[in-house]
Motif scaffolding. Structure first.
Motif, PDB file in Angstrom:
ATOM      1  N   GLY A 240     -10.214 -10.573   1.241  1.00  0.00           N
ATOM      2  CA  GLY A 240     -10.429  -9.136   1.110  1.00  0.00           C
ATOM      3  C   GLY A 240      -9.710  -8.374   2.206  1.00  0.00           C
TER       4      GLY A 240
ATOM      5  N   ALA B 149      -6.037  -8.330   1.449  1.00  0.00           N
ATOM      6  CA  ALA B 149      -5.708  -7.364   0.403  1.00  0.00           C
ATOM      7  C   ALA B 149      -5.721  -5.938   0.948  1.00  0.00           C
ATOM      8  CB  ALA B 149      -6.689  -7.495  -0.765  1.00  0.00           C
TER       9      ALA B 149
ATOM     10  N   LEU C 103      -0.814  -5.097  -4.239  1.00  0.00           N
ATOM     11  CA  LEU C 103      -1.691  -5.186  -5.406  1.00  0.00           C
ATOM     12  C   LEU C 103      -1.099  -4.508  -6.635  1.00  0.00           C
ATOM     13  CD1 LEU C 103      -5.138  -4.521  -3.698  1.00  0.00           C
ATOM     14  CD2 LEU C 103      -4.486  -6.613  -4.916  1.00  0.00           C
TER      15      LEU C 103
ATOM     16  N   THR D  86      -6.653  -5.887 -11.042  1.00  0.00           N
ATOM     17  CA  THR D  86      -5.289  -6.393 -10.873  1.00  0.00           C
ATOM     18  C   THR D  86      -5.298  -7.874 -11.233  1.00  0.00           C
ATOM     19  OG1 THR D  86      -4.818  -4.816  -9.097  1.00  0.00           O
ATOM     20  CG2 THR D  86      -3.383  -6.751  -9.273  1.00  0.00           C
TER      21      THR D  86
ATOM     22  N   LEU E 130      -0.750 -12.289  -0.951  1.00  0.00           N
ATOM     23  CA  LEU E 130      -2.191 -12.190  -1.202  1.00  0.00           C
ATOM     24  C   LEU E 130      -2.844 -13.550  -1.372  1.00  0.00           C
ATOM     25  CD1 LEU E 130      -2.016  -9.172  -3.674  1.00  0.00           C
ATOM     26  CD2 LEU E 130      -2.847  -9.113  -1.319  1.00  0.00           C
TER      27      LEU E 130
ATOM     28  N   PHE F 217      -8.206  -9.309  -8.757  1.00  0.00           N
ATOM     29  CA  PHE F 217      -8.709  -8.425  -7.721  1.00  0.00           C
ATOM     30  C   PHE F 217      -9.315  -7.220  -8.429  1.00  0.00           C
ATOM     31  CE2 PHE F 217      -5.390 -10.883  -5.799  1.00  0.00           C
ATOM     32  CZ  PHE F 217      -5.761 -11.067  -4.476  1.00  0.00           C
TER      33      PHE F 217
ATOM     34  N   GLY G 153      -9.222  -4.085  -5.232  1.00  0.00           N
ATOM     35  CA  GLY G 153      -8.762  -4.748  -4.025  1.00  0.00           C
ATOM     36  C   GLY G 153      -9.626  -5.901  -3.550  1.00  0.00           C
ATOM     37  N   LYS G 154     -10.767  -6.115  -4.208  1.00  0.00           N
ATOM     38  CA  LYS G 154     -11.662  -7.209  -3.812  1.00  0.00           C
ATOM     39  C   LYS G 154     -11.321  -8.459  -4.625  1.00  0.00           C
ATOM     40  CE  LYS G 154     -15.428  -4.070  -2.558  1.00  0.00           C
ATOM     41  NZ  LYS G 154     -16.817  -3.633  -2.846  1.00  0.00           N
ATOM     42  N   PRO G 155     -11.048  -9.576  -3.974  1.00  0.00           N
ATOM     43  CA  PRO G 155     -10.643 -10.781  -4.692  1.00  0.00           C
ATOM     44  C   PRO G 155     -11.813 -11.477  -5.380  1.00  0.00           C
ATOM     45  CG  PRO G 155     -10.840 -11.264  -2.368  1.00  0.00           C
ATOM     46  CD  PRO G 155     -11.073  -9.781  -2.508  1.00  0.00           C
TER      47      PRO G 155
END
Length: 216
Positions: free
Chosen positions: A34, A37, A44, A62, A181, A190, A193-195
């Motif tokens: 995270g 990212a 992203l 994403t 990433l 993602f 933006g959070k994986p």
């Protein structure tokens, strides 16, 4: 205390320690990825990235995908179901991570089809026919050509456009972003933006719904 009881209790303690350790590792991994990212937000989404859904949607998925990846194909209907369930609130950004042999060429086919305004139709056709043009996890583009006219593609023009240097550069950029990433397998997701660290349908759904609650 009987020896048997001690063994059982010791076993339970060991299991609990293992489970707790696994959770801690996952949390640490999520925080690391995270943070990565957040520091590389431009990796992203790029200006060239195909976007499906309302551009104003507050939740962005994403996806780093590989057209020859069976799991990517399996997750595609799930993503579309989520987008339909939350109409206008979710958008999908597609990035390329062609990890299978020959998959980079299939990504180029997608971009060549995009020049004819047939990107999403071609992506769907690829998934629908994937078992017919992949062999032992290897993409065989020549087996796809016969399917393309059914969606109105000019195949002769596509075969010319697929060699456009700009397309090759676009795919290289996506692959570089995937490395930045630390995307090592597909699909790589993602959400805002959070994986997605713990992989699965329910885990992805929970991540998406968490972002929906936070933004709507």
């Amino acid at each position: 205390m009987k020896k048997t009881h001690i063994v059982v209790i010791s076993g339970i303690v060991l299991v609990m320690v293992f489970v707790l350790g696994s959770f801690l590792v996952k949390d640490r991994q999520a925080e690391t990825l995270g943070s990565l990212a957040r520091k590389n937000a431009e990796a992203l989404v790029r200006d060239h990235s195909p976007v499906l859904g309302d551009p104003a949607a507050k939740v962005t998925i994403t996806e780093f995908m590989d057209p020859a990846c069976e799991t990517c194909r399996a997750f595609d209907p799930f993503i579309k179901q989520m987008m339909a369930a939350y109409q206008g609130k979710i958008k999908l950004v597609v990035r390329y991570a062609p990890l299978h042999e020959g998959a980079d060429y299939m990504c180029a086919v997608l971009e060549a089809a995009r020049k004819q305004g047939k990107y999403w139709e071609t992506r769907q056709l690829m998934y629908d026919t994937q078992p017919q043009w992949t062999e032992h996890h290897r993409a065989r583009p020549e087996l796809l050509w016969k399917h393309l006219p059914r969606i109105g593609l000019n195949v002769d023009q596509l075969k010319k456009d697929v060699n456009d240097p700009a397309i090759a550069q676009l795919i290289r950029q996506d692959m570089a972003d995937a490395r930045t990433l630390q995307v090592t397998k597909t699909p790589g997701f993602f959400v805002n933006g959070k994986p997605l660290v713990s992989f699965g349908y329910e885990q992805l759904k929970a991540l998406i719904e968490g972002e929906l609650r936070a933004n709507y």
